[in-house]
Design a protein around this motif. Structure first.
Motif, PDB file in Angstrom:
ATOM      1  N   ALA A  32      90.987  46.413  25.011  1.00  0.00           N
ATOM      2  CA  ALA A  32      90.583  47.045  23.752  1.00  0.00           C
ATOM      3  C   ALA A  32      90.459  48.539  24.016  1.00  0.00           C
ATOM      4  O   ALA A  32      90.269  48.962  25.169  1.00  0.00           O
ATOM      5  CB  ALA A  32      89.247  46.462  23.290  1.00  0.00           C
ATOM      6  N   PRO A  33      90.557  49.352  22.959  1.00  0.00           N
ATOM      7  CA  PRO A  33      90.434  50.799  23.155  1.00  0.00           C
ATOM      8  C   PRO A  33      89.120  51.159  23.852  1.00  0.00           C
ATOM      9  O   PRO A  33      88.070  50.601  23.533  1.00  0.00           O
ATOM     10  CB  PRO A  33      90.465  51.346  21.726  1.00  0.00           C
TER      11      PRO A  33
ATOM     12  N   PRO B 185      93.963  40.421  30.225  1.00  0.00           N
ATOM     13  CA  PRO B 185      93.056  41.231  31.038  1.00  0.00           C
ATOM     14  C   PRO B 185      93.094  40.759  32.489  1.00  0.00           C
ATOM     15  O   PRO B 185      93.229  39.557  32.751  1.00  0.00           O
ATOM     16  CB  PRO B 185      91.670  40.948  30.432  1.00  0.00           C
ATOM     17  N   GLY B 186      92.966  41.661  33.436  1.00  0.00           N
ATOM     18  CA  GLY B 186      92.905  41.280  34.839  1.00  0.00           C
ATOM     19  C   GLY B 186      91.743  40.331  35.068  1.00  0.00           C
ATOM     20  O   GLY B 186      90.670  40.490  34.491  1.00  0.00           O
ATOM     21  N   LEU B 187      91.971  39.313  35.916  1.00  0.00           N
ATOM     22  CA  LEU B 187      90.923  38.323  36.172  1.00  0.00           C
ATOM     23  C   LEU B 187      89.877  38.917  37.122  1.00  0.00           C
ATOM     24  O   LEU B 187      90.179  39.808  37.931  1.00  0.00           O
ATOM     25  CB  LEU B 187      91.540  37.052  36.755  1.00  0.00           C
ATOM     26  N   ILE B 188      88.658  38.400  37.018  1.00  0.00           N
ATOM     27  CA  ILE B 188      87.521  38.976  37.742  1.00  0.00           C
ATOM     28  C   ILE B 188      86.904  37.917  38.644  1.00  0.00           C
ATOM     29  O   ILE B 188      86.480  36.854  38.174  1.00  0.00           O
ATOM     30  CB  ILE B 188      86.492  39.523  36.723  1.00  0.00           C
TER      31      ILE B 188
ATOM     32  N   GLU C 118      88.440  32.712  29.461  1.00  0.00           N
ATOM     33  CA  GLU C 118      87.315  33.559  29.044  1.00  0.00           C
ATOM     34  C   GLU C 118      86.290  33.703  30.177  1.00  0.00           C
ATOM     35  O   GLU C 118      85.780  34.800  30.446  1.00  0.00           O
ATOM     36  CB  GLU C 118      86.663  32.949  27.796  1.00  0.00           C
ATOM     37  N   ILE C 119      86.019  32.603  30.869  1.00  0.00           N
ATOM     38  CA  ILE C 119      85.098  32.666  32.013  1.00  0.00           C
ATOM     39  C   ILE C 119      85.655  33.614  33.080  1.00  0.00           C
ATOM     40  O   ILE C 119      84.927  34.402  33.675  1.00  0.00           O
ATOM     41  CB  ILE C 119      84.870  31.254  32.608  1.00  0.00           C
TER      42      ILE C 119
ATOM     43  N   LEU D 109     100.093  39.026  23.867  1.00  0.00           N
ATOM     44  CA  LEU D 109      99.061  39.856  24.483  1.00  0.00           C
ATOM     45  C   LEU D 109      97.717  39.191  24.191  1.00  0.00           C
ATOM     46  O   LEU D 109      97.340  39.003  23.029  1.00  0.00           O
ATOM     47  CB  LEU D 109      99.090  41.267  23.878  1.00  0.00           C
ATOM     48  N   VAL D 110      97.030  38.780  25.259  1.00  0.00           N
ATOM     49  CA  VAL D 110      95.711  38.148  25.108  1.00  0.00           C
ATOM     50  C   VAL D 110      94.677  39.256  25.241  1.00  0.00           C
ATOM     51  O   VAL D 110      94.550  39.856  26.309  1.00  0.00           O
ATOM     52  CB  VAL D 110      95.491  37.097  26.216  1.00  0.00           C
ATOM     53  N   THR D 111      93.933  39.545  24.169  1.00  0.00           N
ATOM     54  CA  THR D 111      93.025  40.702  24.224  1.00  0.00           C
ATOM     55  C   THR D 111      91.653  40.372  24.789  1.00  0.00           C
ATOM     56  O   THR D 111      91.006  41.225  25.385  1.00  0.00           O
ATOM     57  CB  THR D 111      92.807  41.302  22.818  1.00  0.00           C
ATOM     58  N   MET D 112      91.149  39.134  24.528  1.00  0.00           N
ATOM     59  CA  MET D 112      89.749  38.803  24.838  1.00  0.00           C
ATOM     60  C   MET D 112      88.785  39.784  24.155  1.00  0.00           C
ATOM     61  O   MET D 112      87.677  40.004  24.623  1.00  0.00           O
ATOM     62  CB  MET D 112      89.477  38.776  26.347  1.00  0.00           C
TER      63      MET D 112
END
Ligand SMILES: [Zn+2]
Length: 453
Positions: free
Chosen positions: A376-377, A60-63, A357-358, A12-15
């Motif tokens: 994250a919560p 996380p979903g990419l943006i 990250e970008i 799980l990648v949290t960023m």
């Protein structure tokens, strides 16, 4: 109240603030918001729906921070295949003059389906051409139908060829009409609340297609409502030459002179942003949408992304319009960002994790969001999962599954959850009859190209 448990992800990648990567990780989601993040034994054992993510990387979903989705109708048009920006635009404007509201809606659905299947959960779109009754509402309707988080940018063009601009006169609008419609859209649709699914941005197309007055008035209008500003800037050398000739300034100086710098502004491309421009953007928190595939496709150059990041400029990733990046794959775009930075600046210029990250945190910052881009919560439940047993990941996932996502050939997403809703389930996009949409899209694409002849 509804709850969703994702468990057993290989990684799980949290960023999150410490960039934790959790083996055997999962998420507990309540009503579209992440409540708990951790290893599977640390999470509740039950929920309304439980999805086992064994064999997947969950992130996380990419943006996507820059797109022109209507251009999906005009991919690979022969006359625009081998041209740089200005000639490419000149070949396509007459075709785009035939766009209809249905074409906007169906091409936006198509582009969003492609993005979602590539790992994207939030996208902006920059629609700047409104012939034949087209409206930004047509794009918004598509986003709501497919269930994508959306920043809809009200673009515009007001300086036609007769006034020294690039677009033909018949595709430009009156500035008073542009401002009136922009105000209407903000009042009707803009949702500034946390976990918002829809925001509006003010986005004159580029310095070479609108006047100084419209740039200034757009900035004032956006700030009076607290919405963001977006345009194209410093895309290639001709763009720089136009700015020097017409305004006697670099694009960055021109932007600053019009109030187009600040934490509420993001500019697409900035390939030719000079050192002073980078310092200005860093000082003012002005964001950049980096579009590596488009920059290669149109031979615009290599954006100085490592220097921007080092200086503190917010940088997000964008696929750009479907006619200058004929493959809108967000994970693939992260890969190209990593590779192109290395061509320009050496093998250590951008790591696989930098590129991710970008594509996540960077995009969130550029779009002015603190509720997406990390798991994250309290964050919106936007996450995607890629399968590790794909042939493309063979021999890569075993060594470093997270880096392999970027280094190996780009996968389609196997699961996508947007705002807590499962949009892609085991590889299947569930919110749309995609084959039917594609059939209609391609019929419209043919009739649009034929009408221009
Ligand atoms: Zn663009």
């Amino acid at each position: 109240m509804s709850t969703l448990l994702l468990k057993n992800a290989d990684v799980l990648v949290t960023m999150d603030a410490t960039r934790r990567e959790i083996a055997g990780g999962g998420l507990f989601i309540r009503d579209g918001v992440i409540e708990l993040v951790g290893t599977t034994p640390d999470l509740p054992a039950e929920a309304d729906e439980v999805i086992d993510m064994a064999g997947h990387v969950l992130l996380p979903g990419l943006i996507n921070t820059h797109h022109h989705m209507y251009q999906s109708l005009t991919r690979a048009i022969p006359a625009a295949q081998d041209a740089e920006l200005f000639d490419w635009l000149s070949a396509l404007y007459p075709i785009w003059a035939g766009l209809t509201p249905e074409m906007i809606r169906v091409s936006t659905l198509t582009a969003m389906a492609e993005l979602i299947l590539s790992g994207c959960t939030t996208s902006s779109d920059h629609l700047y051409i409104y012939p034949n009754g087209c409206r930004l509402d047509d794009s918004i309707e598509a986003a709501q139908q497919i269930g994508m988080r959306f920043t809809a940018s009200r673009g515009s063009m007001s300086v036609g060829q007769s006034q020294g601009g690039l677009p033909p006169d018949r595709v430009v609008e009156q500035e008073a009409d542009i401002l009136r419609d922009t105000r209407r859209l903000i009042e009707q649709y803009h949702d500034a609340s946390r976990h918002s699914m829809l925001q509006i941005a003010v986005a004159p197309c580029s310095p070479f297609s609108v006047s100084r007055d419209l740039m200034r008035e757009s900035a004032q209008l956006a700030r009076s409502y607290g919405v963001r500003l977006h345009t194209h800037l410093a895309e290639n050398f001709k763009d720089i030459a136009y700015s020097r000739e017409q305004f006697g300034m670099t694009p960055a100086e021109y932007a600053e002179s019009l109030g187009w710098t600040g934490h509420d502004v993001w500019h697409a491309h900035c390939v030719q942003l000079d050192e002073a421009g980078i310092a200005l953007f860093a000082r003012t928190g002005t964001g950049v949408a980096h579009c590596p595939c488009s920059n290669m496709r149109l031979a615009s150059g290599i954006a100085p992304v490592p220097a921007m990041r080092k200086a503190g400029v917010p940088v997000g990733l964008g696929v750009d319009g479907s006619a200058s990046n004929d493959g809108a794959h967000m994970l693939g775009e992260a890969r190209q960002a990593m590779l192109l930075a290395r061509v320009g600046f050496g093998p250590a210029a951008l790591s696989a994790r930098d590129a991710l990250e970008i594509a996540t945190l960077g995009g969130a910052r550029v779009l002015g969001r603190d509720d997406i881009g990390a798991l994250a919560p309290g964050m919106s439940a936007d996450c995607v999962a890629f399968k590790l047993d794909d042939v493309a990941m063979a021999g890569g996932a075993v060594h470093d599954a997270v880096a392999a996502l970027v280094f190996c050939a780009s996968l389609r997403v196997n699961w996508s959850i947007i705002n807590g809703r499962v949009v892609v389930r085991d590889g299947h996009l569930g919110t749309l009859d995609l084959p039917a949409v594609l059939q209609r899209h391609n019929a419209l694409a043919r009739s649009l190209a034929n009408a221009a002849h």
